[in-house]
Write a protein that holds these residues in place. Structure first.
Motif, PDB file in Angstrom:
ATOM      1  N   SER B 231     -36.511 -17.953  -3.641  1.00 21.05           N
ATOM      2  CA  SER B 231     -36.231 -19.236  -2.996  1.00 21.05           C
ATOM      3  C   SER B 231     -34.729 -19.497  -2.955  1.00 21.05           C
ATOM      4  O   SER B 231     -34.227 -20.106  -2.004  1.00 21.05           O
ATOM      5  N   GLU B 232     -34.011 -18.986  -3.967  1.00 23.60           N
ATOM      6  CA  GLU B 232     -32.552 -19.133  -3.918  1.00 23.60           C
ATOM      7  C   GLU B 232     -31.988 -18.316  -2.758  1.00 23.60           C
ATOM      8  O   GLU B 232     -31.132 -18.781  -2.004  1.00 23.60           O
ATOM      9  N   ILE B 233     -32.497 -17.089  -2.625  1.00 20.23           N
ATOM     10  CA  ILE B 233     -32.038 -16.233  -1.530  1.00 20.23           C
ATOM     11  C   ILE B 233     -32.282 -16.918  -0.194  1.00 20.23           C
ATOM     12  O   ILE B 233     -31.402 -16.989   0.664  1.00 20.23           O
ATOM     13  N   ILE B 234     -33.503 -17.428  -0.030  1.00 20.29           N
ATOM     14  CA  ILE B 234     -33.850 -18.082   1.235  1.00 20.29           C
ATOM     15  C   ILE B 234     -32.931 -19.262   1.489  1.00 20.29           C
ATOM     16  O   ILE B 234     -32.443 -19.460   2.603  1.00 20.29           O
ATOM     17  N   SER B 235     -32.650 -20.021   0.420  1.00 19.90           N
ATOM     18  CA  SER B 235     -31.820 -21.208   0.637  1.00 19.90           C
ATOM     19  C   SER B 235     -30.410 -20.816   1.078  1.00 19.90           C
ATOM     20  O   SER B 235     -29.798 -21.498   1.895  1.00 19.90           O
ATOM     21  N   TYR B 236     -29.900 -19.689   0.551  1.00 17.15           N
ATOM     22  CA  TYR B 236     -28.588 -19.228   1.023  1.00 17.15           C
ATOM     23  C   TYR B 236     -28.660 -18.752   2.474  1.00 17.15           C
ATOM     24  O   TYR B 236     -27.731 -18.934   3.250  1.00 17.15           O
ATOM     25  N   MET B 237     -29.787 -18.081   2.812  1.00 16.60           N
ATOM     26  CA  MET B 237     -29.911 -17.547   4.165  1.00 16.60           C
ATOM     27  C   MET B 237     -29.903 -18.652   5.204  1.00 16.60           C
ATOM     28  O   MET B 237     -29.270 -18.540   6.241  1.00 16.60           O
TER      29      MET B 237
END
Lengths: 359, 508
Positions: B231-237
């Protein structure tokens, strides 16, 4: 253990040596070559029955010589078609070569020097075609339409808009070499054609350049990314085409003993027909020169045979046109059948870009 | 973990009208797998195309194996040990597998091609990576997943030290994916640096060491994979938190609007029957090759049917070709956008109005430009399609926006039933959510939605009822409340006994 499409595992296949016949049969495009060869044999038999003179040695020898120009231009056109392009300038380059060689000879230039100059001029047109298409990114149809008109113009201008006079006695050796002479009982024209065919067939099937011609025609983007030099590959194809056209131009000069401005008119399309009948795809990537031989032969046999059977030119044209369409149609039907067969035995999707839907 | 083998600094690249990369820096170490992530249009592919010599950078510096490189072509990149597995398949369909693998660097003895040699070498390469394909097969005869494997084998055969994989698993079966991951681990152990681009974030955990995220052509961050969460990755994306991945709307299920009865069309569509009601989204789940696409195509009249009846609003309609279906209010958003969904060389406006010309044109066939403008404008506004103006070419849009153009062209004409075939494939997370919302909107408006997808989470997250297909048949109908991933997979693998020698796809 997984089955491949022939239902034999790869290991098994590798284990036993494939028979030679099987290997030849497995070659790309061989299917259609065999189909049209059967057609050719049938035609020869039919014409042989219709007119006994058709199968005499004398007529066959003449017939082969008649086929030569179509085959030669067909070789060039096949090269270009395999790269996914087309060469419309073939007929005009034939005319240009005919007029340049004949004009030079009537002006007293040594015939063999004239031959070399002719080849150089034609190769320049090939180079121009190749560069316009591969470097300037012109569509092949447009680029060669342009050079077609230019080459025809050159054919007209070299002798001030007149056909040439007879090329004279000095060119006797030239005429013998290209048309009238015989070696080992066969006309020289036939030997020249066979020789050129052997060379270009070898180049196409056995060398790196040949492989790249297919690759460029099959998927230009993938070829580029694989490090294939697209521009040089396409240019080579057009230069081969120009070389073949020049040879036909020289044969034409030797045949009539003079230069005619409209020599070669329409040859580019006969060359397409010979290629396509023989299984060369106009979409690129597919076809072998053996097919072009058969295609050109069918063309020649129809012309010659229908003439013997007393059919007028108009009828000949119509018949040949129909044959071209039918052979290509047959090829599409065969491929569709193959696809349908595959779908029934399950598994894989076919990726032939053939439209199977009714519209 | 080794040294840096690639160091890119402040790389910029512009295309007419777009800044694809803006001062992006990038590093790759030997012996690592770097996940390069970002939405579509973030610049991942552009960056990798610069590294593999396909594009030439506008600015910035490149160091590969410690050597400064200014000008790179595909050939020199290959010589330096860089290989790229492209997202779109780059193979010559007319050549054999071996010929493709050795394209551009054919083996030659005395100036003559040595096919024997190349076949043997290709066989060795394929065997080494446990890819079961005969090197003498013509590539055009292979199914997509095998083609993808050939593409991978081709890249691996160059003994590359730097491998770039752009969505390598999109067409693979689970067994093949496992195989690929094993290969990646082996290469990593040998000290190769691998760049792995994928939208399938769940895959990353099996192989990735580090992730680098791009957004809108800009570098965002690099993180150790272990130290982060999806979810952190997605939020950065996407640059914002997505709290609800699957927006669900509850509607009261109304009357039946669409029914298919005993549809047969070839081996992949056998005895298909189902109903679709107002206010629901009907999902069709299944593995690749289960016959879902074939079913939608047969219903739509794009492929011939053998038998079966189709009812819309209780009335039977005869559909022999797509035009019949469109007139009856039944439309298809097909699987392959670029190939079947759009005329990529036409403008957005022309694409939107193409199936609606019967409404726009006068009886004599004259196109009413005012109506055309109006329909286009409404569609663009309704679907929030992001573009400069309606005259731009359809292929200049991002995947998500292209998908919206396709949906909007059908909604411009009051369609009653819309079939979506893999509508979210290859598009970024934010666009996916927009597509889900569009489907929910349609559902609320009482338009029937049929939703084909290979991704179990989205099928479970969006549909109200799920049909599971296997081998051209419906093997189970599930209410979403009872459905789980395991249950769907169980029914999706219910193959006919005769055919179970076939290795089938099990999506990871």
């Amino acid at each position: 253990m997984k089955l491949n499409k022939n239902g034999v595992t790869w290991e098994m296949e590798k284990g036993k040596k494939q028979s030679k016949l099987k290997r030849i049969m497995a070659k790309r495009g061989m299917g259609q070559v065999i189909t049209v060869t059967i057609g050719l044999v049938a035609l020869v038999i039919v014409f042989g029955f219709l007119n006994p003179y058709f199968l005499t040695g004398r007529n066959i020898s003449n017939l082969l010589r008649q086929i030569a120009p179509t085959l030669l231009t067909g070789i060039g056109q096949s090269y270009v078609l395999i790269t996914g392009n087309i060469d419309l300038s073939i007929g005009s380059v034939v005319g240009m070569s005919c007029m340049i060689s004949a004009t030079l000879m009537t002006k007293g230039v040594n015939p063999w020097v004239a031959v070399i100059i002719t080849y150089l001029a034609a190769l320049f047109m090939g180079l121009l075609n190749g560069k316009l298409i591969s470097k300037a990114k012109l569509p092949a149809f447009i680029a060669t339409l342009g050079t077609m008109t230019i080459a025809r113009g050159i054919a007209q201008i070299v002798n001030n808009n007149y056909n040439t006079d007879s090329i004279g006695e000095a060119a006797e050796g030239f005429m013998e070499f290209f048309y009238y002479g015989k070696t080992l009982g066969l006309f020289n024209t036939i030997w020249i054609t066979m020789f050129i065919w052997l060379i270009f067939n070898f180049l196409l099937s056995r060398t790196r350049t040949g492989r790249h011609l297919y690759a460029v025609g099959s998927n230009i983007h993938a070829s580029h990314l694989s490090g294939v030099n697209i521009s040089s590959t396409i240019t080579k194809a057009y230069m081969v085409s120009a070389f073949c056209s020049a040879t036909v131009g020289l044969i034409t000069t030797a045949t009539s003993g003079m230069g005619t401005m409209d020599a070669g008119n329409g040859y580019e399309l006969y060359a397409v027909a010979a290629s396509v009948i023989g299984g060369v795809s106009t979409l690129g990537g597919q076809g072998i020169l053996l097919g072009t031989v058969i295609g050109a032969s069918i063309w020649g046999v129809l012309q010659n045979g229908l003439q013997f059977a007393g059919a007028p030119v108009a009828i000949r044209n119509i018949v040949i046109g129909i044959i071209v369409i039918i052979t290509v149609l047959l090829d599409i039907l065969v491929r569709l059948n193959k696809k349908a067969g595959k779908a029934k035995t399950g598994a894989e999707k076919s990726h032939f870009p053939v439209l199977k839907h009714k519209f | 973990m080794g040294n840096y083998i690639v160091e890119l600094e402040n790389i910029s690249k512009s295309f007419p009208g777009v800044k694809a990369l803006d001062q992006v820096s990038f590093t790759l170490k030997s012996g690592e797998v770097l996940g390069l992530l970002g939405e579509n249009g973030a610049g991942k592919s552009t960056l990798m195309k610069i590294l593999s010599g396909v594009y030439i950078k506008d600015g910035g510096s490149m160091e590969i194996f410690g050597k400064k490189v200014d000008f790179l072509t595909p050939v020199t990149a290959q010589k330096m040990g860089i290989a790229i597995i492209n997202q779109e398949l780059n193979l010559c369909d007319h050549l054999t597998v071996a010929q493709n693998i050795f394209l551009g660097r054919e083996l030659i003895t005395n100036g003559i091609l040595s096919d024997k040699h190349m076949n043997a070498e290709a066989h060795k390469i394929l065997e080494k990576f446990q890819i079961d394909i005969n090197p003498e097969t013509v590539v055009g005869d292979l199914p997509v997943s095998k083609k993808q494997l050939v593409e991978i084998a081709k890249a691996l055969s160059t003994d590359a030290k730097i491998l770039i994989m752009d969505e390598p698993t999109s067409a693979l079966t689970s067994k093949e994916i496992n195989n690929l991951f094993a290969i990646i681990k082996r290469l990593k152990a040998q000290g190769c640096g691998i760049v792995y681009i994928s939208h399938r974030l769940e895959e990353l955990q099996y192989i990735v060491d580090r992730v680098m995220i791009l957004r809108d052509g800009k570098y965002i961050t690099t993180m150790d994979f272990k130290a982060t969460t999806l979810s952190e990755i997605i939020s950065y994306m996407v640059g914002r938190e997505i709290t609800e991945k699957f927006p669900r709307v509850e509607e009261k299920v109304g009357e039946e609007i669409f029914e298919v009865r005993n549809l047969n069309a070839g081996r992949m569509v056998r005895n298909i029957s189902f109903s679709l009601y107002k206010g629901e989204i009907l999902g069709i789940a299944g593995l690749m090759g289960a016959g879902r696409t074939e079913t939608t195509r047969a219903i739509f009249g794009a492929d011939p049917k053998e038998s079966g009846q189709i009812f819309i609003d209780g009335e039977e309609v005869r559909i022999r070709r797509p035009m019949d279906a469109i007139k009856a209010g039944l439309v298809l958003v097909p699987e392959d956008r670029a190939k079947n969904g759009l005329c990529t060389k036409l403008s957005v406006k022309e694409n939107i109005t193409l199936p609606n010309l019967d409404i726009i044109a006068s009886k004599l066939g004259l196109v009413n430009r005012k109506k055309e403008e109006k329909i286009t404008e409404t569609s663009i506004k309704n679907f929030d399609i992001k573009l400069a103006n309606a005259e731009v070419l359809a292929d200049s849009l991002s995947g998500g926006n292209q998908q919206k153009v396709i949906v909007s062209k059908w909604l411009a004409r009051n369609s009653k039933v819309i079939m979506f075939d893999e509508p979210t494939r290859g598009i970024d997370v934010a666009s996916k959510v927009e597509i889900y919302q569009i489907m929910n909107d349609l559902k609320s408006k009482g338009i029937g939605v049929l939703f084909v997808s290979s991704e179990l989470p989205e099928i479970l997250g969006i549909s109200d009822r799920i049909l599971v297909m296997a081998d051209g048949k419906i093997t189970k109908e599930l209410d979403v409340k009872d459905a789980t991933q395991d249950l769907i997979l169980e029914y999706a693998t219910k193959f006919d006994k005769k055919l179970d020698s076939r290795q089938e796809a099990i999506e990871a």
